[in-house]
Enzyme design. Structure first.
Site, PDB file in Angstrom:
ATOM      1  N   GLU A  33      10.462 -88.816 -46.912  1.00  0.00           N
ATOM      2  CA  GLU A  33       9.692 -88.429 -45.866  1.00  0.00           C
ATOM      3  C   GLU A  33       9.088 -89.678 -44.734  1.00  0.00           C
ATOM      4  OE1 GLU A  33       6.920 -87.006 -48.778  1.00  0.00           O
ATOM      5  OE2 GLU A  33       8.363 -85.877 -49.653  1.00  0.00           O
ATOM      6  N   ASP A  35       3.070 -91.375 -57.183  1.00  0.00           N
ATOM      7  CA  ASP A  35       2.262 -90.138 -57.903  1.00  0.00           C
ATOM      8  C   ASP A  35       3.090 -88.939 -57.421  1.00  0.00           C
ATOM      9  OD1 ASP A  35      -0.754 -91.422 -58.605  1.00  0.00           O
ATOM     10  OD2 ASP A  35       0.111 -92.462 -56.779  1.00  0.00           O
ATOM     11  N   TYR A  36       3.809 -89.029 -56.575  1.00  0.00           N
ATOM     12  CA  TYR A  36       4.724 -87.948 -56.109  1.00  0.00           C
ATOM     13  C   TYR A  36       6.034 -87.928 -56.909  1.00  0.00           C
ATOM     14  CZ  TYR A  36       0.692 -87.934 -52.949  1.00  0.00           C
ATOM     15  OH  TYR A  36      -0.638 -87.980 -52.674  1.00  0.00           O
ATOM     16  N   HIS A  44      -3.091 -91.994 -55.058  1.00  0.00           N
ATOM     17  CA  HIS A  44      -2.668 -93.159 -54.503  1.00  0.00           C
ATOM     18  C   HIS A  44      -2.725 -94.388 -55.341  1.00  0.00           C
ATOM     19  CE1 HIS A  44      -3.190 -90.283 -51.483  1.00  0.00           C
ATOM     20  NE2 HIS A  44      -1.984 -90.583 -50.935  1.00  0.00           N
TER      21      HIS A  44
END
Ligand SMILES: Cc1ncc(C[n+]2csc(CCOP(=O)(O)OP(=O)(O)O)c2C)c(N)n1
Ligand SMILES: [Mg+2]
Length: 802
Positions: free
Chosen positions: A494, A550-551, A592
């Site tokens: 991304e 975190d993702y 984050h």
């Protein structure tokens, strides 16, 4: 394009009929395997069976268009297809059912996976790539339904990359990108998010992917009405249908018992995907499960008599037979002869597979019995040993646990024997364990991964006046050098493309290397990883970026289930050397500043997990990883991109070693180990501790997997006799992993004069408020006080309580 109608004209009528009969033979053979397979489970020879009965016909049609270099990513129903491409036969089918540990007999996984979980070999016994263009390929199956989807995306995208970037010379992996990636999935499993995510991504990327949905209306006992809107997956996917105006999928619906229609559907799909890279969905309806879902239950419990009657009538094998006779392509007699022949063949294969499976264990049983016989005469506990001998002897179908467990029980009961007499048994147990290690535990990592720490480290070199730059510049220049050196390296994620990632570690690189090599992707973490897995399985060197640590949780399932197990579950015959890049650790707020490293190291055994403290260390890891074949996760420090670092001269070549810690400060009183962003605070605390006469040794772990292979932490503890682990994960997270590695793994306890301590974050994630970090993660003050308390406990006079 050839369609079924043309077959009669292209082939002579005799050849055409012979090919129909040969299809019947294979379908019937596969069906007999399923029927006898179920019996083998119900009579106790095998533990569990899940078979491809009721799905034979579409798989034959598919196999006709599957070419060398193509890849399958499917699930447990595909035995007929695997037989049709020559990767499975009745004997290896039964070896799989018995979970024979010999890869020669059970080539899919050497007994590591349940039967029905298929794979071909991409690597030879030394881990070298085979020529995948000379064979038909199947990526290794997984049990979690839908997990075959993400890697399918990458398997297909590899063709696109090879077609559009001909400068990548990879004759063993592709010929002009003409290879198709074929997926299969059950109707019910299309409910999984992984399916929808992959479909959308494939539509966007326009890759040569053909997904067959085997639709039998059920997912175990749950009917389509609870699974799929309108009970029809192709209907609800119709928005993906391509049109003149917009690219999309070709969507084909076909009945699973209609042979000519199936042949045409697969011809069509192959042509579109192979020549034009158009993705295709083939929704194969009206399939059945003649024996129910698996051996775990019977479908009479949830299918009514009407349904069961319909299934008997629409069984694709029965329908095919009727069609062959009605059309006068075959006579009843011809078909009966084929059936008799197949029944004999399957029975013989079952017997021979069982014998081969059992005889290896019986041999081991006999070798132990010989040793126990001698030992029985020497021990005072003769009766125990004799009972053990006779129980083992009477066991006609031993498993390995029966054998070694007898040996270990006897050893416990023969404590009175002198060491000489025990020696034989000891040796036998030791040898047996090491042999079984190869059967059950080997190949978690590749040989290259295991030996990686032996390779010479190339340190970063600096000119006389090294330029100080933002950390991100070190990374950017390093990625540029890697992309230049290795045409097969690709980076995607991304915001990775146009803006060069959110922290600009890839700034300007898309302009330089093009939209395929430095690519933006949709927001779809699991399939970003899948894209990487599939491409890595086809010889490319992808670097998949997950925007924040975190993702990674969205991608963790597929990393854990697929990449981390791939080398192990194929006993070293497939690999996906994917590099996953992410950034994390303490910054701002709940999503984050995460550092769920405990969860990650628990779930990713089979991957390297690297936690560099700055961008130079990170760049060195990337350079090193590109030179070996192991998958890895690299976590960069989110707050380090703007911190100054010296720019090395040998950018793109220097390496950071794996499994080697770095001592950042030497000291004599206390060893503090940490990693990542928290290290900076540890170093500041160490300086302040020095001002109160506490001399701290600070060690950067930098590589959680592999972990401190030289046991340098133990050496440090031997000097300081005290250990503090500082970690920003939750209590019992990564700090527990580190403590276990040092205390149990390195046996450092013998040097400790104080209780080994951990200092961690709180149990929850940090609040976003500016003070969230201070009150949730270990602060400089916390580190100072914890270290001081350890010294106070050791010497309260010199270090009075604060
Ligand atoms: C993630 C996951 N959830 C649940 C299961 C248990 N499970 C195994 S097969 C199956 C049904 C699958 O049905 P379908 O996709 O229609 O395939 P079929 O067996 O009918 O061919 C389920 C729920 C699993 N293996 N993985
Ligand atoms: Mg189903």
């Amino acid at each position: 394009m050839l369609n079924f109608g043309d077959l009669e004209t292209v082939l002579t009528f005799e050849d055409f009929k012979a090919s129909l009969l040969s299809d019947y033979r294979l379908a019937y053979l596969s069906r007999q395997c399923s029927l006898l397979g179920r019996k083998e489970v119900l009579t106790g020879k095998a533990k569990f069976g899940i078979f491809g009965d009721g799905k034979e016909l579409p798989q034959l049609a598919w196999s006709k268009v599957f070419q060398n270099g193509d890849f399958r990513s499917g699930y447990y129903r595909d035995q007929t297809f695997m037989m049709a491409i020559g990767a499975l036969n009745p004997e290896s089918f039964f070896a799989g059912l018995y979970a024979h540990t010999d890869l020669e007999a059970e080539p899919m996984s050497g007994g590591r996976q349940m039967g029905g979980h298929f794979a071909t070999h991409s690597l030879d016994e030394n881990g070298n790539w085979l020529n995948l263009m000379e064979q038909k390929n199947s990526s290794a199956d997984l049990s979690p339904t839908g997990a075959q989807m993400p890697k399918l995306l990458g398997l297909a995208q590899a063709s696109k990359i090879y077609r559009e970037l001909p400068e990548i010379k990879a004759p063993n992996f592709s010929e002009g990108g003409n290879e198709v990636a074929w997926g299969t999935i059950g109707n019910a499993s299309t409910s999984e998010g992984l399916f929808f995510e992959t479909i959308n991504a494939a539509g966007v990327l326009q890759v040569p992917m053909v997904i067959s949905v085997w639709d039998d209306d059920y997912g175990i006992s749950v009917h389509a009405e609870h699974q799929t809107t309108k009970e029809n997956i192709s209907e609800i996917l119709s928005g993906f249908q391509r049109s003149d105006a917009a690219a999309g999928f070709e969507i084909i619906q076909v009945k699973g018992w209609d042979y000519p229609a199936l042949v045409e559907a697969y011809e069509n799909a192959s042509e579109l995907a192979r020549t034009k890279h158009i993705p295709v969905i083939i929704h194969v309806t009206e399939l059945t499960q003649p024996q129910g879902h698996s051996t775990s239950g019977s479908h009479e419990r949830y299918k009514d008599s009407k349904r069961l009657k319909w299934e008997a009538e629409f069984d694709c094998l029965a329908k095919y037979k009727t069609w062959l006779v009605q059309k006068e392509y075959c006579t009843e007699k011809q078909l009966k002869d084929v059936e008799d022949d197949c029944e004999q063949q399957v029975k013989a294969a079952q017997k021979s597979a069982w014998k081969a499976y059992l005889s290896a264990i019986v041999e081991e049983q006999n070798s132990l019995l010989a040793i126990l016989g001698t030992l029985a005469k020497k021990t005072s506990n003769t009766s125990f040993v004799e009972t053990a001998i006779s129980q083992l002897k009477d066991n006609a179908t031993p498993i390995r646990k029966d054998v070694i467990s007898t040996a270990r029980k006897v050893l416990r009961q023969c404590r009175d024997l002198n060491n000489n007499d025990k020696a034989n048994l000891h040796d036998w147990i030791k040898n047996y364990k090491s042999k079984q290690w190869n059967n059950f535990n080997s190949h978690l990592y590749s040989t290259q991964a295991v030996k990686a720490h032996e390779s010479a480290v190339i340190a970063p070199s600096y000119g006389k006046e090294a330029t100080q730059v933002d950390g991100r510049i070190v990374l950017r220049d390093n990625f540029e050098a890697l992309l230049e050196k290795h045409p097969e390296v690709l980076i995607f994620g991304e915001d990775a493309g146009v803006i060069g990632d959110v922290n600009q570690g890839l700034e300007g690189l898309q302009d330089k290397f093009g939209k395929l090599r430095v690519a933006d992707t949709g927001i779809r973490e699991a399939s970003i990883i899948g894209q990487g897995i599939g491409m890595a399985m086809r010889g490319l060197r992808p670097i998949a970026e997950i925007q924040y640590l975190d993702y990674v949780l969205y991608a963790l399932q597929i990393m854990s289930d697929d990449i981390a197990t791939l080398h192990y579950r194929t006993k070293g015959r497939q690999k996906a050397p994917l590099i996953v890049r992410t950034r994390g650790h303490r910054l701002e707020g709940i999503w984050h500043s995460g550092s769920p490293m405990g969860g990650i190291v628990s779930l990713l055994r089979g991957m390297f997990v690297l936690v560099p403290r700055n961008m130079t260390q990170a760049a060195g890891f990337y350079n090193h990883l590109v030179s070996i074949d192991t998958p890895a996760l690299v976590v960069e420090c989110l707050n380090g991109y703007r911190l100054k670092e010296a720019l090395p001269e040998n950018i793109g070549s220097f390496t950071t070693p794996f499994g080697v810690v770095e001592t950042l400060r030497s000291g004599t009183d206390l060893t503090i180990v940490s990693y990542g962003s928290t290290l900076r605070l540890v170093m500041e605390a160490a300086q302040e501790l020095a001002s109160v006469n506490i001399n701290v040794e600070v060690i950067d772990i930098q590589s959680l997997i592999p972990f401190d292979l030289n046991h340098d932490i133990k050496k440090s503890v031997a000097k300081t006799n005290r250990l503090l682990i500082v970690d920003e994960d939750v209590p019992g997270g990564a700090s527990a992993y580190i403590l276990d590695a040092v205390i149990n793994g390195q046996q450092a306890f013998e040097h400790l004069d104080s209780i080994p301590q951990t200092l961690t974050a709180k149990d929850h994630r940090p609040a976003y408020s500016t003070d969230g970090d201070y009150f949730s993660k270990p602060s400089l003050d916390d580190i100072f006080e914890k270290a001081y308390a350890i010294m106070n406990e050791a010497d309260p006079e010199q270090y009075p309580a604060l």
